[in-house]
Scaffold this active site. Structure first.
Site, PDB file in Angstrom:
ATOM      1  N   GLY A   1      34.503  37.692  37.462  1.00  0.00           N
ATOM      2  CA  GLY A   1      33.302  37.018  36.994  1.00  0.00           C
ATOM      3  C   GLY A   1      32.338  36.838  38.144  1.00  0.00           C
ATOM      4  O   GLY A   1      32.754  36.720  39.309  1.00  0.00           O
TER       5      GLY A   1
ATOM      6  N   GLN B   1      25.291  33.401  42.686  1.00  0.00           N
ATOM      7  CA  GLN B   1      26.156  33.941  43.741  1.00  0.00           C
ATOM      8  C   GLN B   1      25.529  35.139  44.447  1.00  0.00           C
ATOM      9  O   GLN B   1      25.973  35.531  45.521  1.00  0.00           O
ATOM     10  CB  GLN B   1      27.525  34.335  43.171  1.00  0.00           C
ATOM     11  CG  GLN B   1      28.335  33.135  42.680  1.00  0.00           C
ATOM     12  CD  GLN B   1      29.694  33.568  42.175  1.00  0.00           C
ATOM     13  OE1 GLN B   1      29.823  33.962  41.016  1.00  0.00           O
ATOM     14  NE2 GLN B   1      30.701  33.522  43.030  1.00  0.00           N
TER      15      GLN B   1
ATOM     16  N   CYS C   1      37.322  32.106  43.761  1.00  0.00           N
ATOM     17  CA  CYS C   1      35.878  32.263  43.600  1.00  0.00           C
ATOM     18  C   CYS C   1      35.397  33.215  44.676  1.00  0.00           C
ATOM     19  O   CYS C   1      35.759  33.062  45.847  1.00  0.00           O
ATOM     20  CB  CYS C   1      35.179  30.909  43.735  1.00  0.00           C
ATOM     21  SG  CYS C   1      33.383  31.008  43.586  1.00  0.00           S
ATOM     22  N   LEU C   2      34.583  34.188  44.282  1.00  0.00           N
ATOM     23  CA  LEU C   2      34.098  35.166  45.259  1.00  0.00           C
ATOM     24  C   LEU C   2      33.236  34.509  46.339  1.00  0.00           C
ATOM     25  O   LEU C   2      33.065  35.077  47.414  1.00  0.00           O
ATOM     26  CB  LEU C   2      33.298  36.269  44.551  1.00  0.00           C
ATOM     27  CG  LEU C   2      34.119  37.152  43.595  1.00  0.00           C
ATOM     28  CD1 LEU C   2      33.188  38.112  42.844  1.00  0.00           C
ATOM     29  CD2 LEU C   2      35.184  37.930  44.350  1.00  0.00           C
TER      30      LEU C   2
ATOM     31  N   HIS D   1      34.182  28.441  34.534  1.00  0.00           N
ATOM     32  CA  HIS D   1      33.956  28.566  35.976  1.00  0.00           C
ATOM     33  C   HIS D   1      32.553  29.118  36.251  1.00  0.00           C
ATOM     34  O   HIS D   1      31.808  28.568  37.073  1.00  0.00           O
ATOM     35  CB  HIS D   1      35.033  29.487  36.575  1.00  0.00           C
ATOM     36  CG  HIS D   1      34.873  29.767  38.034  1.00  0.00           C
ATOM     37  ND1 HIS D   1      35.760  29.317  38.989  1.00  0.00           N
ATOM     38  CD2 HIS D   1      33.926  30.459  38.718  1.00  0.00           C
ATOM     39  CE1 HIS D   1      35.352  29.716  40.189  1.00  0.00           C
ATOM     40  NE2 HIS D   1      34.242  30.421  40.050  1.00  0.00           N
ATOM     41  N   GLU D   2      32.198  30.187  35.549  1.00  0.00           N
ATOM     42  CA  GLU D   2      30.870  30.797  35.773  1.00  0.00           C
ATOM     43  C   GLU D   2      29.761  29.875  35.281  1.00  0.00           C
ATOM     44  O   GLU D   2      28.696  29.784  35.903  1.00  0.00           O
ATOM     45  CB  GLU D   2      30.786  32.155  35.083  1.00  0.00           C
ATOM     46  CG  GLU D   2      31.839  33.180  35.503  1.00  0.00           C
ATOM     47  CD  GLU D   2      31.960  33.347  37.003  1.00  0.00           C
ATOM     48  OE1 GLU D   2      30.956  33.161  37.720  1.00  0.00           O
ATOM     49  OE2 GLU D   2      33.074  33.634  37.486  1.00  0.00           O
TER      50      GLU D   2
ATOM     51  N   HIS E   1      28.792  27.449  37.847  1.00  0.00           N
ATOM     52  CA  HIS E   1      27.891  27.996  38.875  1.00  0.00           C
ATOM     53  C   HIS E   1      26.430  27.832  38.474  1.00  0.00           C
ATOM     54  O   HIS E   1      25.567  27.612  39.325  1.00  0.00           O
ATOM     55  CB  HIS E   1      28.178  29.489  39.093  1.00  0.00           C
ATOM     56  CG  HIS E   1      29.311  29.775  40.040  1.00  0.00           C
ATOM     57  ND1 HIS E   1      29.328  29.347  41.351  1.00  0.00           N
ATOM     58  CD2 HIS E   1      30.459  30.485  39.879  1.00  0.00           C
ATOM     59  CE1 HIS E   1      30.442  29.770  41.952  1.00  0.00           C
ATOM     60  NE2 HIS E   1      31.154  30.457  41.080  1.00  0.00           N
TER      61      HIS E   1
HETATM   62 NI    NI Z   1      33.001  31.364  41.414  1.00  0.00          NI
END
Ligand code: NI
Length: 165
Positions: free
Chosen positions: A45, A50, A93-94, A135-136, A139
């Site tokens: 995701g 991000q 998380c990236l 989660h997304e 963000h």
């Molecule tokens: Ni994330």
């Protein structure tokens, strides 16, 4: 298409509430780049903030690592309802590489979103998809996994992050 740089926490853009997408037709290039970036990362995701775009959209694909692609784009998503059953799962998380954070979230959600073609969709999600969507979605509100745990745990996780980042 292009692989975009992924912002790392604590970049302030990751703690900023994003604005609605006004022109769905204008984000096709961004969506393509975000998918390429997510698959290259590799991740399941990726939210627009991000990659430094403070707009309310994210891309996800919860199954590609198991060999079957299921790309999904959610523009201006709204969580309409959530099951009251909470589940704790470790989330990566990236933007916070190297740290898994145990986050408690509802087990299932009902989401309304706009597709790339401007259609309004509504769907029920559970399991890993529900987890990924929440989660997304966080963000888009400037919320990261560190914001979802108690202060004592956060301090330890931030120390761990400082050690691996
Ligand atoms: Ni994330």
């Amino acid at each position: 298409m292009a692989v975009l740089p992924i912002l790392k926490w604590p970049d302030p853009r990751l703690s900023t509430r994003c604005a609605p997408v006004e022109d769905v037709g204008a984000v096709a290039g961004l969506v393509a780049d975000m998918f390429e970036t997510m698959y290259a990362a590799p991740g399941r995701g990726l939210a627009a903030p991000q990659v430094g775009v403070l707009s309310r959209l994210f891309v996800m694909d919860c199954t590609w690592k198991e060999g079957e692609k299921s790309p999904l784009v959610m523009i201006n998503p709204v969580i309409m309802a959530a099951e009251r059953v909470p589940v704790v799962m470790e989330e990566g998380c990236l933007s916070i590489p190297g740290v898994l954070v145990p986050v408690e979230r509802p087990i299932a959600v009902t989401v309304q979103w706009t597709s790339e073609t401007g259609e309004i969709h509504m769907g029920d999600f559970d399991g890993f998809e529900a987890r990924c969507i929440q989660h997304e979605f966080d963000h888009l509100n400037g919320v990261v996994t560190f914001d979802r745990v108690v202060p004592e745990m956060r301090a330890g996780l931030e120390a761990q992050y400082a050690g691996v980042a």
